[in-house]
Design a protein around this motif. Structure first.
Motif, PDB file in Angstrom:
ATOM      1  N   GLU A  93      -3.529  -6.777 -11.508  1.00 38.34           N
ATOM      2  CA  GLU A  93      -2.275  -6.418 -10.860  1.00 38.34           C
ATOM      3  C   GLU A  93      -2.145  -4.894 -10.740  1.00 38.34           C
ATOM      4  O   GLU A  93      -1.781  -4.363  -9.695  1.00 38.34           O
ATOM      5  N   ALA A  94      -2.480  -4.195 -11.832  1.00 40.09           N
ATOM      6  CA  ALA A  94      -2.368  -2.735 -11.828  1.00 40.09           C
ATOM      7  C   ALA A  94      -3.256  -2.135 -10.745  1.00 40.09           C
ATOM      8  O   ALA A  94      -2.866  -1.203 -10.053  1.00 40.09           O
TER       9      ALA A  94
ATOM     10  N   ASN B 248      -3.927   0.517  -5.527  1.00 39.03           N
ATOM     11  CA  ASN B 248      -4.461   0.632  -4.173  1.00 39.03           C
ATOM     12  C   ASN B 248      -3.341   0.699  -3.145  1.00 39.03           C
ATOM     13  O   ASN B 248      -3.427   1.456  -2.173  1.00 39.03           O
ATOM     14  N   ALA B 249      -2.285  -0.081  -3.392  1.00 45.82           N
ATOM     15  CA  ALA B 249      -1.140  -0.034  -2.476  1.00 45.82           C
ATOM     16  C   ALA B 249      -0.533   1.365  -2.477  1.00 45.82           C
ATOM     17  O   ALA B 249      -0.207   1.926  -1.428  1.00 45.82           O
TER      18      ALA B 249
ATOM     19  N   VAL C  50      -3.212   9.172  -0.738  1.00 43.64           N
ATOM     20  CA  VAL C  50      -4.001   9.889  -1.744  1.00 43.64           C
ATOM     21  C   VAL C  50      -5.465   9.798  -1.350  1.00 43.64           C
ATOM     22  O   VAL C  50      -5.952   8.716  -1.036  1.00 43.64           O
ATOM     23  N   ARG C  51      -6.143  10.932  -1.323  1.00 49.97           N
ATOM     24  CA  ARG C  51      -7.582  10.887  -1.085  1.00 49.97           C
ATOM     25  C   ARG C  51      -8.275  10.710  -2.426  1.00 49.97           C
ATOM     26  O   ARG C  51      -8.488  11.670  -3.169  1.00 49.97           O
ATOM     27  N   GLY C  52      -8.594   9.476  -2.743  1.00 52.76           N
ATOM     28  CA  GLY C  52      -9.225   9.161  -4.012  1.00 52.76           C
ATOM     29  C   GLY C  52      -9.227   7.650  -4.178  1.00 52.76           C
ATOM     30  O   GLY C  52      -8.565   6.941  -3.424  1.00 52.76           O
ATOM     31  N   ARG C  53     -10.008   7.166  -5.157  1.00 55.16           N
ATOM     32  CA  ARG C  53     -10.078   5.730  -5.394  1.00 55.16           C
ATOM     33  C   ARG C  53      -9.392   5.377  -6.703  1.00 55.16           C
ATOM     34  O   ARG C  53      -9.238   6.231  -7.582  1.00 55.16           O
TER      35      ARG C  53
END
Lengths: 349, 490
Positions: free
Chosen positions: B363-364, B369-370, B377-380
């Motif tokens: 869930e987190a 990602n949402a 945000v540029r990042g994963r």
């Protein structure tokens, strides 16, 4: 694919280097007519020659793993719980005290009570360090050293006083713990406490689950990496640090109780036997990654038990300690080396 | 001595931070390096100053190709960088910090070092008492210390990263005078990385502009702000319209509060803020905004007085309780206070959003990602937070805020961000204000204070003065007030 391979290499590098350093050390110290193979053979014989030797390894593995997994918690929270040896001691003393108080009765009642008491004792001793830390900012390292010394003094006072075996004033040991509280081995040959084994495995699994899956585990990590930010993210930093030390203390307490209720059957000076400190080495070796604790503790137990065989090669068994220290140093060095070699991931700006 | 960069390339993963940059800096010139956040300015400067190596390309000093392996080697070649946050060691004295990097063995000649420090200070009119611990200095003084330290090491190329953040107008003037003197008298090259176009216009002889890792323009000064903006963004930004929002009930109140930090004490502070209201705090660093804001969020205990959130007495309660009442504090230093280096984005989101004792990682991660998408945000999700650029870290901080806070207490929310990123942050904040959040923020940018505040409180040496009519105030007037002008008036 290439990346996985590189990652694996970097993961294995410290251990590899550690093994090489240890091997070189052995070659340097063995007498001329013995070989590296002889030494390895001695270690192997000491640990696996027969069931009895192997159970010796396990008996050592139980408290070392308990302490190690407890220390993973405090390391996660950024705390150097040097006081773990004293927490083991107090755990053992609480277990022994309860055993003496309860006397004879059903082991089914007495043993759980003693183990519970041991957890309480270890946690209480840890909470002294925790209180000094969160209230007065005293480093847990310094208070830990002091509390270890005090724990030893308490042990000696108890042996010389209330728990002395007879009328003698110069006792080395206390009177034996009542049978109802003793943990028993499975058999003459496989002399390992099932209770100890089960408790240890349960503790490891529980701690790993809690660290990975709970808010508390995440809080520990946050506090360990940056307490100021953690506070702003809503982490109760004081409670987290406090509870980390208490839980570690409780686990160390169980380890201490194993030394009294199983290994010795009485209370004696330094009965914790440096296992707490060894636990610190285990955790340093694996950079506090909990899953590895049982394995590394097992390796250490093998080395220690195997060490007893070194005398047949005209080597002192204290060589084991030297080897363990060298191994940890080499691995830590290699960790640093790896971090330099591996291209640092940098933020772009 | 000219500095030439030839075909510099630098990649961070998929990001081409510096893409084939070739540029020459001539001796005695002051050059502004412009570009929005993530344009590659800092990267280029870090390469030049040896903090990180380029992937390819060469650096020539006076026509000679040089290779160096770190900042120390760069300094040996005469190139030194002044970081945005001075890299000094707080507990040590000015003199000790001054001597870092000096050649020499185990011994060091204290008297000699002190003499050289004083020489340099006299020459530039700096006031740096040799035996004061650095943590007692103001940002401007720490900056001055770093400048004299680098000069003492023989630096002839001085790179400054956002040097005017957190210093007063007078201190800025002094700094600029020194930089001009260095350029003229010593033929030093000054490279100024800044978002503040008025600084660039005031100081620089020429500018170069980076966009998305490429060198997109160069311009001899003088030039106007709008010319520079269009160079940076390839277009002009429309002026921000001021929209008053509907004010609700009082949500946060300080009553007869007695606050203090190490340097100053503030007595009988009374303050209230209403839902939907934006209160700006102006003042130089260390004028009392920090203890004020920390008291509002319950981070520091009051010596006396009360804090009320809505109608609940919160005096003496821990920050966690304030957080539970949706009073949220945002600190100025992102990685020092706010984010946790070593934790991933998902870890952060989980920390901020997990209500119970168990963490639902799946869930987190979905939620993270949402948020990454929503906040651009540029990042994963699996990236460690320190891998992100400053602007993206700020976006993550925004993503960590609750959707409907009662009050946001924010220290310099746009510090170090370019115009566009700063606007984006304010869009987010104003959206929350429109839903009824109160916002208390401090800023070193007078423009920002005038643009966004419904009320402005000016802090000077622990005194608080409320600007009577914000709609009529100007950057100039505010500048005077910050300098303590209201003290003479009253």
């Amino acid at each position: 694919m290439k990346r996985t391979a590189t990652n694996l290499f970097f993961l294995a590098l410290p251990l590899l280097l550690g093994v090489i350093v240890v091997a070189i050390l052995i070659v340097l110290v063995v007498p001329p007519n013995t070989t590296l193979g002889d030494v390895l053979q001695a270690f192997w014989n000491g640990a696996f020659r027969n069931l009895r030797r192997f159970s010796g390894v396990l008996v050592f593995w139980i408290p070392l793993t308990l302490v190690g997994i407890g220390l993973v918690i405090t390391f996660r929270a950024g705390l150097w719980n040097i006081g773990v040896e004293g927490q083991m001691t107090l755990g053992g003393l609480f277990a022994a005290g309860l055993a003496f108080m309860l006397g004879e009765g059903s082991p089914l009642v007495i043993i759980p009570l003693c183990i519970f008491g041991a957890m309480l004792g270890g946690a209480l001793w840890a909470s002294v360090a925790a209180f000094l830390k969160v209230r007065f900012g005293v480093s847990e390292i310094f208070s830990g050293v002091a509390l270890n010394a005090i724990a030893n003094q308490i042990t000696l006072q108890l042996i010389a006083g209330p728990w002395k075996p007879g009328d003698s004033d110069k006792a080395q040991y206390s009177r034996p713990v009542p049978d109802a509280a003793r943990l028993l081995g499975v058999s003459q040959d496989f002399n390992v406490s099932v209770v100890g084994l089960v408790v240890t495995i349960v503790a490891v699994v529980l701690v790993l689950l809690v660290l990975a899956r709970t808010r508390w585990g995440l809080n520990l990590k946050a506090v360990g990496k940056n307490p100021r930010s953690a506070l702003l993210l809503g982490v109760p930093t004081t409670i987290t640090a406090f509870s980390a030390l208490m839980v570690c203390g409780a686990l160390a307490g169980i380890a201490g109780s194993q030394r009294i209720l199983f290994t010795y059957g009485d209370v004696r000076g330094q009965f914790a036997g440096g296992i707490g400190f060894l636990g610190l080495l285990v955790v340093l070796l694996i950079s506090a990654r909990g899953v590895w604790v049982p394995l590394i503790a097992f390796l250490f137990a093998i080395m220690l038990n195997g060490g007893t065989q070194l005398q047949f090669l005209n080597l002192d068994s204290s060589l084991t300690g030297v080897l363990q220290g060298a191994l940890v140093l080499a691995v830590l060095l290699a960790n640093g080396l790896r971090d330099r070699l591996r291209k640092p991931k940098q933020a772009k700006g | 001595m000219n500095i030439e960069l030839r075909q510099i390339h630098k990649r961070f993963g998929s990001v081409h931070a510096n893409n084939d940059i070739s540029v020459t800096f001539a001796a005695g010139r002051i050059v502004g390096i412009l570009g929005e956040n993530g344009a590659g300015k800092s990267t280029l400067m870090k390469i030049l100053s040896g903090y990180q190596p380029a992937d390819s390309g060469e650096i020539l000093i006076g026509g000679q190709r040089v290779d160096y392996s770190g900042p120390q080697a760069a300094i040996a070649h005469g190139i030194g960088m002044l970081q945005q946050d001075p890299l000094d060691v707080g507990a040590f004295s000015v003199l000790e910090n001054f001597t870092y990097g000096q050649p020499g063995g185990l011994t060091f000649n204290r008297r000699d070092a002190e003499w050289r420090l004083n020489q340099l200070c006299q020459r530039f009119g700096f006031d740096l008492p040799a035996n004061t611990p650095v943590e007692m200095l103001s940002i401007a003084q720490r900056q001055q210390l770093e400048i004299v330290r680098l000069l003492a090491l023989g630096v002839r190329v001085l790179i400054l990263d956002e040097p005017t953040t957190g210093i007063s107008a007078d201190q800025k003037q002094q700094l600029f005078n020194v930089l001009r003197a260095l350029a003229q008298e010593m033929q030093a090259i000054i490279l100024l990385v800044s978002h503040k176009l008025e600084d660039v216009i005031a100081l620089c002889d020429e500018v170069i502009v980076l966009r998305a890792g490429q060198l997109v323009g160069a311009q001899q000064m003088p030039a106007t702000t709008s010319e520079l903006v269009s160079l940076m963004f390839g277009g002009q930004l429309p002026p921000q319209a001021r929209i008053q929002s509907h004010l609700g009930d009082v949500v946060l109140r300080l009553e007869n509060a007695h606050l203090s930090d190490r340097r100053l004490a503030m007595r009988d502070v009374n303050f209230q803020v209403r839902a939907g209201e934006v209160v700006g705090l102006a003042g130089l660093d260390g004028s009392g905004q920090r203890p004020f804001m920390r008291a509002c969020a319950g981070l520091d205990k009051l010596l006396s007085g009360r804090v009320m959130v809505k109608d609940e007495a919160m005096t003496g309660r821990p920050y966690r309780d304030f957080l539970a009442h949706k009073v949220v504090f945002g600190a100025a230093g992102r990685l020092e206070e706010g984010l946790i280096a070593g934790l991933t984005l998902t870890d952060h989101i989980a920390l901020a959003t997990t209500p119970g004792w168990a963490v639902d990682w799946a869930e987190a991660e979905r939620y993270t990602n949402a948020r990454i998408e929503q906040y651009h945000v540029r990042g994963r999700a699996t990236d460690n937070i320190e891998q992100l650029s400053g602007g993206n870290q700020q976006r993550v901080l925004m993503a960590l805020l609750p959707e409907d806070p009662v009050a946001l207490v924010l220290e310099q929310p746009t510090r170090g961000l370019d115009v566009e990123s700063a606007r984006w942050i304010w869009q987010q904040l104003l959206a929350r204000r429109d839903k009824g959040s109160a916002i208390i923020f401090s800023s070193a940018e007078l423009e920002e204070l005038v643009t966004y505040s419904d009320r402005i409180l000016v802090f000077y040496a622990g005194q608080i003065y409320e600007v009577p009519d914000v709609t009529r105030t100007s950057v100039d007037e505010l500048g005077h007030l910050i300098g303590g002008a209201f003290m003479q008036a009253t």
